[in-house]
Design a protein around this motif. Structure first.
Motif, PDB file in Angstrom:
ATOM      1  N   LYS A   1       0.847  -1.198   0.000  1.00  0.00           N
ATOM      2  CA  LYS A   1       0.000   0.000   0.000  1.00  0.00           C
ATOM      3  C   LYS A   1       0.875   1.238   0.000  1.00  0.00           C
ATOM      4  CE  LYS A   1      -4.377  -1.295   2.128  1.00  0.00           C
ATOM      5  NZ  LYS A   1      -4.895  -1.844   0.873  1.00  0.00           N
ATOM      6  N   CYS A   2       0.440   2.238  -0.785  1.00  0.00           N
ATOM      7  CA  CYS A   2       1.157   3.506  -0.870  1.00  0.00           C
ATOM      8  C   CYS A   2       1.030   4.270   0.452  1.00  0.00           C
ATOM      9  CB  CYS A   2       0.609   4.331  -2.019  1.00  0.00           C
ATOM     10  SG  CYS A   2       1.285   5.994  -2.085  1.00  0.00           S
ATOM     11  N   GLU A   3       2.161   4.790   0.953  1.00  0.00           N
ATOM     12  CA  GLU A   3       2.109   5.547   2.211  1.00  0.00           C
ATOM     13  C   GLU A   3       1.542   6.946   1.994  1.00  0.00           C
ATOM     14  OE1 GLU A   3       5.799   5.539   4.319  1.00  0.00           O
ATOM     15  OE2 GLU A   3       5.763   3.378   4.622  1.00  0.00           O
ATOM     16  N   GLY A   4       1.451   7.362   0.734  1.00  0.00           N
ATOM     17  CA  GLY A   4       0.924   8.689   0.444  1.00  0.00           C
ATOM     18  C   GLY A   4      -0.588   8.691   0.296  1.00  0.00           C
ATOM     19  N   CYS A   5      -1.099   7.810  -0.574  1.00  0.00           N
ATOM     20  CA  CYS A   5      -2.525   7.863  -0.896  1.00  0.00           C
ATOM     21  C   CYS A   5      -3.275   6.589  -0.493  1.00  0.00           C
ATOM     22  CB  CYS A   5      -2.701   8.120  -2.395  1.00  0.00           C
ATOM     23  SG  CYS A   5      -2.043   6.800  -3.424  1.00  0.00           S
ATOM     24  N   SER A   6      -2.566   5.620   0.101  1.00  0.00           N
ATOM     25  CA  SER A   6      -3.160   4.354   0.570  1.00  0.00           C
ATOM     26  C   SER A   6      -3.696   3.457  -0.535  1.00  0.00           C
ATOM     27  CB  SER A   6      -4.293   4.571   1.583  1.00  0.00           C
ATOM     28  OG  SER A   6      -3.927   5.470   2.555  1.00  0.00           O
TER      29      SER A   6
ATOM     30  N   TYR B   1       5.861   4.176  -2.026  1.00  0.00           N
ATOM     31  CA  TYR B   1       4.859   5.029  -2.661  1.00  0.00           C
ATOM     32  C   TYR B   1       4.503   4.502  -4.043  1.00  0.00           C
ATOM     33  CZ  TYR B   1       6.299   8.246   0.982  1.00  0.00           C
ATOM     34  OH  TYR B   1       6.591   8.805   2.188  1.00  0.00           O
ATOM     35  N   CYS B   2       3.289   4.796  -4.473  1.00  0.00           N
ATOM     36  CA  CYS B   2       2.899   4.478  -5.830  1.00  0.00           C
ATOM     37  C   CYS B   2       3.618   5.435  -6.784  1.00  0.00           C
ATOM     38  CB  CYS B   2       1.387   4.581  -5.993  1.00  0.00           C
ATOM     39  SG  CYS B   2       0.743   6.255  -5.853  1.00  0.00           S
ATOM     40  N   ILE B   3       3.545   5.175  -8.067  1.00  0.00           N
ATOM     41  CA  ILE B   3       4.294   5.980  -9.036  1.00  0.00           C
ATOM     42  C   ILE B   3       3.879   7.447  -8.954  1.00  0.00           C
ATOM     43  CG2 ILE B   3       4.673   6.377 -11.504  1.00  0.00           C
ATOM     44  CD1 ILE B   3       4.418   3.276 -11.820  1.00  0.00           C
ATOM     45  N   GLN B   4       2.588   7.711  -8.835  1.00  0.00           N
ATOM     46  CA  GLN B   4       2.111   9.094  -8.775  1.00  0.00           C
ATOM     47  C   GLN B   4       2.698   9.836  -7.583  1.00  0.00           C
ATOM     48  OE1 GLN B   4       0.265   6.491  -9.526  1.00  0.00           O
ATOM     49  NE2 GLN B   4      -1.367   6.984 -10.959  1.00  0.00           N
ATOM     50  N   CYS B   5       2.616   9.233  -6.400  1.00  0.00           N
ATOM     51  CA  CYS B   5       3.117   9.900  -5.202  1.00  0.00           C
ATOM     52  C   CYS B   5       4.637  10.054  -5.266  1.00  0.00           C
ATOM     53  CB  CYS B   5       2.726   9.131  -3.947  1.00  0.00           C
ATOM     54  SG  CYS B   5       0.957   9.188  -3.610  1.00  0.00           S
ATOM     55  N   GLN B   6       5.323   9.048  -5.802  1.00  0.00           N
ATOM     56  CA  GLN B   6       6.772   9.111  -5.941  1.00  0.00           C
ATOM     57  C   GLN B   6       7.170  10.270  -6.846  1.00  0.00           C
ATOM     58  OE1 GLN B   6       9.060   6.740  -4.450  1.00  0.00           O
ATOM     59  NE2 GLN B   6      10.503   8.340  -4.995  1.00  0.00           N
TER      60      GLN B   6
HETATM   61 ZN   LIG Z   1       0.197   7.041  -3.753  1.00  0.00          ZN
END
Ligand SMILES: [Zn+2]
Length: 119
Positions: free
Chosen positions: A83-88, A104-109
């Motif tokens: 799970k992404c720590e930014g957007c879950s 993080y997912c690609i977007q949050c990264q």
């Molecule tokens: Zn994310």
């Protein structure tokens, strides 16, 4: 994520962790071994110093990756892995296969690397 994927990612994480620990202990041995070398001319000493600095930088960035690997292993135990720590949102399996310790997912990264692009 299915159990098979999770198990194979866990295996990669543990393998990576061992690699890093080996590499770091080798780098540290390299630094300590240097203290025993006889005094050379100044150019030699200077180049040895810059090599040492490279080792320190390497170890510092390796430590960050190692921390992330440890975090990922803890998350696997807690069933919170992937799970992404930014957007879950769930991080794409394709991404985890390349960077199993991704937080993080690609977007949050991308947003964290290029804050100026944030709309
Ligand atoms: Zn994310």
């Amino acid at each position: 994520m299915n159990k098979k994927d999770l198990a194979s990612l866990k295996k990669i994480l543990i393998q990576k962790k061992m690699d890093f620990l080996n590499k770091m202990s080798k780098a540290q041995r390299g630094i300590y071994d240097d203290s025993n070398t006889s005094v050379g001319d100044e150019i030699d000493t200077a180049s040895q110093n810059s090599e040492k600095e490279m080792y320190f930088e390497l170890v510092a960035s390796d430590k960050m990756t190692l921390d992330a690997i440890n975090d990922a292993l803890v998350k696997i135990e807690k069933n919170a892995y992937g799970k992404c720590e930014g957007c879950s949102n769930n991080i794409l399996l394709e991404r985890l296969k390349v960077i199993p310790w991704a937080k993080y997912c690609i977007q949050c990264q991308e947003e964290s690397e290029n804050p100026k692009n944030k709309k």
